[in-house]
Scaffold this active site. Sequence first.
Site, PDB file in Angstrom:
ATOM      1  N   GLU A  44       0.597  -1.453  -0.275  1.00  0.00           N
ATOM      2  CA  GLU A  44      -0.238  -0.076  -0.007  1.00  0.00           C
ATOM      3  C   GLU A  44       0.631   1.227   0.240  1.00  0.00           C
ATOM      4  OE1 GLU A  44      -3.274   2.259   2.500  1.00  0.00           O
ATOM      5  OE2 GLU A  44      -2.102   0.861   3.589  1.00  0.00           O
ATOM      6  N   ASP A  69       5.352   4.829   3.649  1.00  0.00           N
ATOM      7  CA  ASP A  69       4.559   6.011   3.753  1.00  0.00           C
ATOM      8  C   ASP A  69       5.782   7.118   4.130  1.00  0.00           C
ATOM      9  OD1 ASP A  69       1.948   7.231   5.009  1.00  0.00           O
ATOM     10  OD2 ASP A  69       3.055   8.369   5.055  1.00  0.00           O
ATOM     11  N   ASP A 118      -3.344  11.910  -1.266  1.00  0.00           N
ATOM     12  CA  ASP A 118      -3.354  12.825  -1.557  1.00  0.00           C
ATOM     13  C   ASP A 118      -4.298  14.095  -2.385  1.00  0.00           C
ATOM     14  OD1 ASP A 118      -3.001  13.051   1.630  1.00  0.00           O
ATOM     15  OD2 ASP A 118      -0.674  13.438   1.138  1.00  0.00           O
ATOM     16  N   LYS A 122      -5.080  21.435  -6.882  1.00  0.00           N
ATOM     17  CA  LYS A 122      -4.813  22.683  -8.074  1.00  0.00           C
ATOM     18  C   LYS A 122      -4.086  21.674  -8.904  1.00  0.00           C
ATOM     19  CE  LYS A 122      -4.270  25.697  -4.447  1.00  0.00           C
ATOM     20  NZ  LYS A 122      -4.125  26.366  -3.020  1.00  0.00           N
ATOM     21  N   ASP A 154     -12.388   9.005  -1.277  1.00  0.00           N
ATOM     22  CA  ASP A 154     -14.116   9.818  -1.219  1.00  0.00           C
ATOM     23  C   ASP A 154     -13.991  10.623  -2.391  1.00  0.00           C
ATOM     24  OD1 ASP A 154     -11.670  10.806   0.220  1.00  0.00           O
ATOM     25  OD2 ASP A 154     -13.293  12.474   0.959  1.00  0.00           O
ATOM     26  N   THR A 191      -9.528   0.834   5.957  1.00  0.00           N
ATOM     27  CA  THR A 191      -8.752   2.076   6.162  1.00  0.00           C
ATOM     28  C   THR A 191      -9.661   4.033   7.063  1.00  0.00           C
ATOM     29  OG1 THR A 191      -8.812   4.536   4.481  1.00  0.00           O
ATOM     30  CG2 THR A 191      -8.330   1.662   3.903  1.00  0.00           C
ATOM     31  N   GLU A 192      -8.288   3.764   7.822  1.00  0.00           N
ATOM     32  CA  GLU A 192      -8.214   5.307   8.846  1.00  0.00           C
ATOM     33  C   GLU A 192      -9.921   6.320   8.089  1.00  0.00           C
ATOM     34  OE1 GLU A 192      -5.600   4.016   9.083  1.00  0.00           O
ATOM     35  OE2 GLU A 192      -4.987   3.590  11.051  1.00  0.00           O
ATOM     36  N   TYR A 193      -9.215   6.906   6.659  1.00  0.00           N
ATOM     37  CA  TYR A 193      -9.988   7.620   6.510  1.00  0.00           C
ATOM     38  C   TYR A 193     -11.437   6.950   5.717  1.00  0.00           C
ATOM     39  CZ  TYR A 193      -6.675  11.460   5.953  1.00  0.00           C
ATOM     40  OH  TYR A 193      -5.594  12.208   6.903  1.00  0.00           O
ATOM     41  N   GLU A 194     -10.977   6.640   5.381  1.00  0.00           N
ATOM     42  CA  GLU A 194     -12.782   6.254   4.855  1.00  0.00           C
ATOM     43  C   GLU A 194     -13.721   6.034   6.068  1.00  0.00           C
ATOM     44  OE1 GLU A 194     -12.500   1.738   3.004  1.00  0.00           O
ATOM     45  OE2 GLU A 194     -13.890   1.953   2.754  1.00  0.00           O
TER      46      GLU A 194
HETATM   47  N1  SAH Z   1      -4.193   4.879   3.413  1.00  0.00           N
HETATM   48  C1  SAH Z   1      -4.664   6.121   4.410  1.00  0.00           C
HETATM   49  C2  SAH Z   1      -3.843   7.061   4.937  1.00  0.00           C
HETATM   50  C3  SAH Z   1      -4.275   8.493   3.821  1.00  0.00           C
HETATM   51  S1  SAH Z   1      -3.764   9.564   3.643  1.00  0.00           S
HETATM   52  C4  SAH Z   1      -5.909   5.980   5.380  1.00  0.00           C
HETATM   53  O1  SAH Z   1      -6.521   5.542   4.027  1.00  0.00           O
HETATM   54  O2  SAH Z   1      -6.127   6.310   6.186  1.00  0.00           O
HETATM   55  C5  SAH Z   1      -2.823   9.322   2.325  1.00  0.00           C
HETATM   56  C6  SAH Z   1      -0.927   9.020   2.610  1.00  0.00           C
HETATM   57  O3  SAH Z   1      -0.048   9.187   2.164  1.00  0.00           O
HETATM   58  C7  SAH Z   1      -0.504   9.872   3.965  1.00  0.00           C
HETATM   59  O4  SAH Z   1      -0.063   9.871   5.110  1.00  0.00           O
HETATM   60  C8  SAH Z   1       1.413  10.483   3.039  1.00  0.00           C
HETATM   61  O5  SAH Z   1       2.022  10.634   3.909  1.00  0.00           O
HETATM   62  C9  SAH Z   1       0.966   9.015   2.097  1.00  0.00           C
HETATM   63  N2  SAH Z   1       1.907  10.348   0.954  1.00  0.00           N
HETATM   64  C10 SAH Z   1       1.919  10.992   0.489  1.00  0.00           C
HETATM   65  N3  SAH Z   1       2.273  11.044  -0.514  1.00  0.00           N
HETATM   66  C11 SAH Z   1       3.445  10.275  -0.743  1.00  0.00           C
HETATM   67  C12 SAH Z   1       4.577   9.250  -1.813  1.00  0.00           C
HETATM   68  N4  SAH Z   1       5.149  10.216  -2.483  1.00  0.00           N
HETATM   69  N5  SAH Z   1       4.642   8.035  -1.490  1.00  0.00           N
HETATM   70  C13 SAH Z   1       5.014   7.932   0.249  1.00  0.00           C
HETATM   71  N6  SAH Z   1       3.836   7.646   0.691  1.00  0.00           N
HETATM   72  C14 SAH Z   1       2.602   9.287   0.430  1.00  0.00           C
END
Ligand code: SAH
Length: 217
Positions: A44, A69, A118, A122, A154, A191-194
Site C-alpha cells: 500500500e 509512507d 492526497d 490544484k 472519497d 482504512t482510517e480515512y474511509e
Molecule cells: N491510506 C490511509 C492514509 C491516507 S492519507 C487511509 O486511507 O487512511 C495519504 C497518505 O499518503 C499520508 O499518510 C501521506 O504521508 C502518504 N503519502 C503521500 N504522498 C506519498 C508518497 N509520494 N509516497 C508515499 N506516501 C505518500
Amino acid sequence: MRVRNRKGAAEYLAANPQYVILNPEDSKGKWRQVFGNNHPIHIEVGSGKGRFITGMAAQNPDINYIGIDVQLSVLSYALDKVLESGLPNIKLLRVDGSSLTNYFEAGEIDLLYLNFSDPWPKTRHEKRRLTYRSFLETFEQILPPGGEIHFKTDNRGLFEYSLASMSQYGMVLNQVWLDLHASDYEGNVMTEYEEKFSKKGQVIYRLEAQFDKPKKV
Ligand code: SAH
C-alpha cells in the site's frame, strides 16, 4: 494525513527492525527472503496509520504486506498497530512512492493498493498525485505484466482524474464502484480515512485497474 510530530518516532522505528526495514535498497530483489517464504507481496503506497494493511494481513495470512509512507510520525502509528497485531506477514517502509524502483525488482510486487491518496486539487500540483503518469510508470515497473492497482477514495475530483489518467496510460479498468459501501463488494477492509469520511456520509469510490498484458502472438 497530517499528524503532529511524534517525539522519538525515528528511534522507535529504528528499534523495531523486524517490522521496519531501514535500508530497503539492500532488500531489492530479495523480499521473499525478507519474509522467509514465497507468498505474494502486496503493498500500500501511502499507508497512513496502517489500519488497512494490518487488517488485510490478518485476513490473508498467505499474502505478505508492505505499508509504505513518507511521513515518519504517521509510520510510527502504523508500527503501533503492527506490534499489537504480532502478525508475521507485514513490513513497513519509510520511502517515497516515486522511488520504488530503488527498492523493488521488476515484477517483485504482486498487487499495489492506493487508499485515500492526497488529492492535490490544484492543477499545478498534478504531478504529486499518486495516479499521475510518472507514478503509474514507476508502479508498472515493480508489478508483473498485467499487474493491478486497486484504489479507493472519497475524493470525487481525484477519482475522476485517476480514471482519465489511468486510461490515457493504457490501463484497463476492470471494475469501478461509484458507491462501494452500497455495493455487494465483500471483504472490504476499512482504512482510517474511509471510516472517517463514510461516517460523514461521503460515498467511497473504488476501482481496479490493470496494466497492459503482453499480447499473445
Ligand atoms: N491510506 C490511509 C492514509 C491516507 S492519507 C487511509 O486511507 O487512511 C495519504 C497518505 O499518503 C499520508 O499518510 C501521506 O504521508 C502518504 N503519502 C503521500 N504522498 C506519498 C508518497 N509520494 N509516497 C508515499 N506516501 C505518500
